[in-house]
Design an enzyme around this catalytic site. Structure first.
Site, PDB file in Angstrom:
ATOM      1  N   ASN A   1       0.887  -1.146  -0.155  1.00  0.00           N
ATOM      2  CA  ASN A   1      -0.278   0.084   0.176  1.00  0.00           C
ATOM      3  C   ASN A   1       1.086   1.247  -0.236  1.00  0.00           C
ATOM      4  O   ASN A   1       1.344   1.346   1.113  1.00  0.00           O
ATOM      5  CB  ASN A   1      -0.928   0.282   1.197  1.00  0.00           C
ATOM      6  CG  ASN A   1      -1.676   1.171   1.379  1.00  0.00           C
ATOM      7  OD1 ASN A   1      -1.784   2.097   0.338  1.00  0.00           O
ATOM      8  ND2 ASN A   1      -2.284   1.387   2.593  1.00  0.00           N
TER       9      ASN A   1
ATOM     10  N   LYS B   1       0.259   4.237  -0.449  1.00  0.00           N
ATOM     11  CA  LYS B   1      -0.410   5.536   0.465  1.00  0.00           C
ATOM     12  C   LYS B   1      -0.358   6.722  -0.698  1.00  0.00           C
ATOM     13  O   LYS B   1      -0.085   6.667  -1.994  1.00  0.00           O
ATOM     14  CB  LYS B   1       0.128   5.709   1.857  1.00  0.00           C
ATOM     15  CG  LYS B   1      -0.071   4.364   2.586  1.00  0.00           C
ATOM     16  CD  LYS B   1      -0.104   4.610   4.163  1.00  0.00           C
ATOM     17  CE  LYS B   1      -0.322   3.235   4.882  1.00  0.00           C
ATOM     18  NZ  LYS B   1      -0.125   3.432   6.391  1.00  0.00           N
TER      19      LYS B   1
ATOM     20  N   HIS C   1      -9.535   1.298   4.802  1.00  0.00           N
ATOM     21  CA  HIS C   1      -8.253   1.521   5.758  1.00  0.00           C
ATOM     22  C   HIS C   1      -8.537   2.310   6.669  1.00  0.00           C
ATOM     23  O   HIS C   1      -9.101   3.389   6.758  1.00  0.00           O
ATOM     24  CB  HIS C   1      -7.162   1.935   4.813  1.00  0.00           C
ATOM     25  CG  HIS C   1      -5.875   2.097   5.425  1.00  0.00           C
ATOM     26  ND1 HIS C   1      -5.308   2.873   6.285  1.00  0.00           N
ATOM     27  CD2 HIS C   1      -4.688   1.092   5.112  1.00  0.00           C
ATOM     28  CE1 HIS C   1      -4.122   2.671   6.484  1.00  0.00           C
ATOM     29  NE2 HIS C   1      -3.712   1.422   5.981  1.00  0.00           N
TER      30      HIS C   1
ATOM     31  N   GLU D   1      -6.588   4.931   8.039  1.00  0.00           N
ATOM     32  CA  GLU D   1      -6.587   6.371   7.740  1.00  0.00           C
ATOM     33  C   GLU D   1      -8.077   7.068   6.680  1.00  0.00           C
ATOM     34  O   GLU D   1      -8.083   8.075   6.945  1.00  0.00           O
ATOM     35  CB  GLU D   1      -5.489   6.345   6.826  1.00  0.00           C
ATOM     36  CG  GLU D   1      -4.071   6.101   7.380  1.00  0.00           C
ATOM     37  CD  GLU D   1      -2.812   5.440   6.597  1.00  0.00           C
ATOM     38  OE1 GLU D   1      -2.913   5.488   5.319  1.00  0.00           O
ATOM     39  OE2 GLU D   1      -2.285   5.345   7.333  1.00  0.00           O
TER      40      GLU D   1
ATOM     41  N   GLU E   1      -5.393  -4.691  10.552  1.00  0.00           N
ATOM     42  CA  GLU E   1      -4.393  -3.785  10.604  1.00  0.00           C
ATOM     43  C   GLU E   1      -4.659  -3.114  11.929  1.00  0.00           C
ATOM     44  O   GLU E   1      -5.566  -2.056  11.966  1.00  0.00           O
ATOM     45  CB  GLU E   1      -4.587  -2.833   9.628  1.00  0.00           C
ATOM     46  CG  GLU E   1      -4.224  -3.393   8.373  1.00  0.00           C
ATOM     47  CD  GLU E   1      -3.622  -2.461   7.065  1.00  0.00           C
ATOM     48  OE1 GLU E   1      -2.540  -2.485   6.677  1.00  0.00           O
ATOM     49  OE2 GLU E   1      -4.318  -1.284   6.816  1.00  0.00           O
TER      50      GLU E   1
ATOM     51  N   GLY F   1       2.293   2.323  10.878  1.00  0.00           N
ATOM     52  CA  GLY F   1       3.406   3.325  10.571  1.00  0.00           C
ATOM     53  C   GLY F   1       4.116   3.532  11.918  1.00  0.00           C
ATOM     54  O   GLY F   1       4.725   4.884  12.098  1.00  0.00           O
TER      55      GLY F   1
ATOM     56  N   SER G   1       3.196  -2.013  10.537  1.00  0.00           N
ATOM     57  CA  SER G   1       4.536  -2.047  10.700  1.00  0.00           C
ATOM     58  C   SER G   1       5.257  -3.561  10.492  1.00  0.00           C
ATOM     59  O   SER G   1       6.144  -4.187  11.179  1.00  0.00           O
ATOM     60  CB  SER G   1       5.303  -1.601  11.968  1.00  0.00           C
ATOM     61  OG  SER G   1       4.714  -0.533  12.346  1.00  0.00           O
TER      62      SER G   1
HETATM   63  P1  PGA Z   1       2.700   0.196   7.634  1.00  0.00           P
HETATM   64  O1  PGA Z   1       1.417   0.533   6.945  1.00  0.00           O
HETATM   65  O2  PGA Z   1       3.244  -1.137   6.859  1.00  0.00           O
HETATM   66  O3  PGA Z   1       3.466   1.627   7.289  1.00  0.00           O
HETATM   67  O4  PGA Z   1       2.635   0.202   9.171  1.00  0.00           O
HETATM   68  C1  PGA Z   1       0.384  -0.792   6.744  1.00  0.00           C
HETATM   69  C2  PGA Z   1      -1.058  -0.126   6.321  1.00  0.00           C
HETATM   70  O5  PGA Z   1      -1.277   1.137   6.795  1.00  0.00           O
HETATM   71  O6  PGA Z   1      -1.541  -0.870   5.365  1.00  0.00           O
END
Ligand code: PGA
Length: 258
Positions: free
Chosen positions: A9, A11, A98, A100, A170, A176, A216
């Site tokens: 992903n 982003k 997601h 976000e 997630e 992140g 992460s």
């Molecule tokens: P990350 O994000 O691997 O940077 O923690 C995962 C995601 O949001 O899909």
């Protein structure tokens, strides 16, 4: 055996030229080592979907996902992108819900349900994301949260739909942050998710639905997470932005298939 999936992903990262370089790097990795049981997905920003889909076109096991879609089919929604547009660019999957999107864009269960149904109508595979916040985990409400997200945002799609979807667990506190769920935490939640699917859609569908872990996940911890019985792959954010690291995460999954 369930399909394993490694998904990147991206982003809101990369320019056009950078995106093509990264996609070419992933394509080379997939060409170099593949397995019929492993699907690799990359989810670039919308403007790069068509070009990256062309790059992936002749590579079996490499597909393109969008990071979101609008909940209506078409119309006066300035700035939005529809499922049919995504499909027409050659993408095959759409990330839906997601955290976000839920947090920064106010997407609720009802909206996510519409998006999921629309995605399926256009023969796209929804990668439906769920996850609890740190406060929910600390107050021991994480199972309740996950069950509610499934029950309100996904299960009303119906049993037939459940045969086609991918779920991504997630935990919000892991995204992140550099703090991934431990393999034990991931396994416990993935088994719970599968049990929820079984209750809703039956044993056969639950046994077949891929459940990915995200938050992460990186080259250092991927192998231990992918060793869990109910972890069928990863949704990778930060670590998907470098082709070499993403390739090394893929290799951890390939090793489980060898
Ligand atoms: P990350 O994000 O691997 O940077 O923690 C995962 C995601 O949001 O899909």
């Amino acid at each position: 055996m369930r399909t394993k999936i490694i998904a990147g992903n991206w982003k809101m990262n990369k320019t056009y030229a950078e995106a093509l370089t990264l996609a070419a790097g992933v394509r080379d990795a997939v060409k170099g080592a593949s397995h019929p049981g492993l699907l690799t997905l990359i989810a670039p920003p919308f403007p790069f979907l068509a070009e990256t889909a062309k790059l992936a076109e002749d590579i079996p096991g490499l597909h393109i996902a969008a990071q979101n879609c609008h909940q209506e089919n078409a119309g006066a929604y300035t700035g939005e992108v529809s499922a049919s547009m995504i499909a027409s660019c050659g993408a095959t999957h759409v990330i839906i819900g997601h955290s976000e999107r839920r947090n920064y864009f106010g997407e609720n269960d009802a909206t996510l349900l519409k998006k999921t149904m629309l995605t399926l109508e256009h023969s796209l595979v929804p990668v439906f994301c769920i996850g609890e916040t740190l406060a929910e985990r600390e107050s021991k409400k994480h199972f309740e949260t996950i069950a509610a997200q499934l029950e309100n945002g996904l299960f009303p799609c119906g049993k037939e739909a459940m045969k086609k979807i991918v779920i991504a667990y997630e935990p919000v506190w892991a995204i992140g942050t550099g703090v991934n769920a431990t393999p034990a935490q991931a396994q416990e939640m993935h088994a719970f998710i599968r049990a929820c699917v079984e209750k809703n859609s039956g044993k056969e569908i639950a046994a077949a639905v891929p459940v990915l872990y995200g938050g992460s996940c990186n080259a250092g911890n991927a192998a231990s997470l992918f060793a869990c019985a109910d972890v069928d792959g990863g949704l990778i954010g930060g670590a998907s932005l470098r082709a070499d690291e993403f390739a090394s995460i893929r290799k951890s999954m390939l090793a489980t298939l060898a």
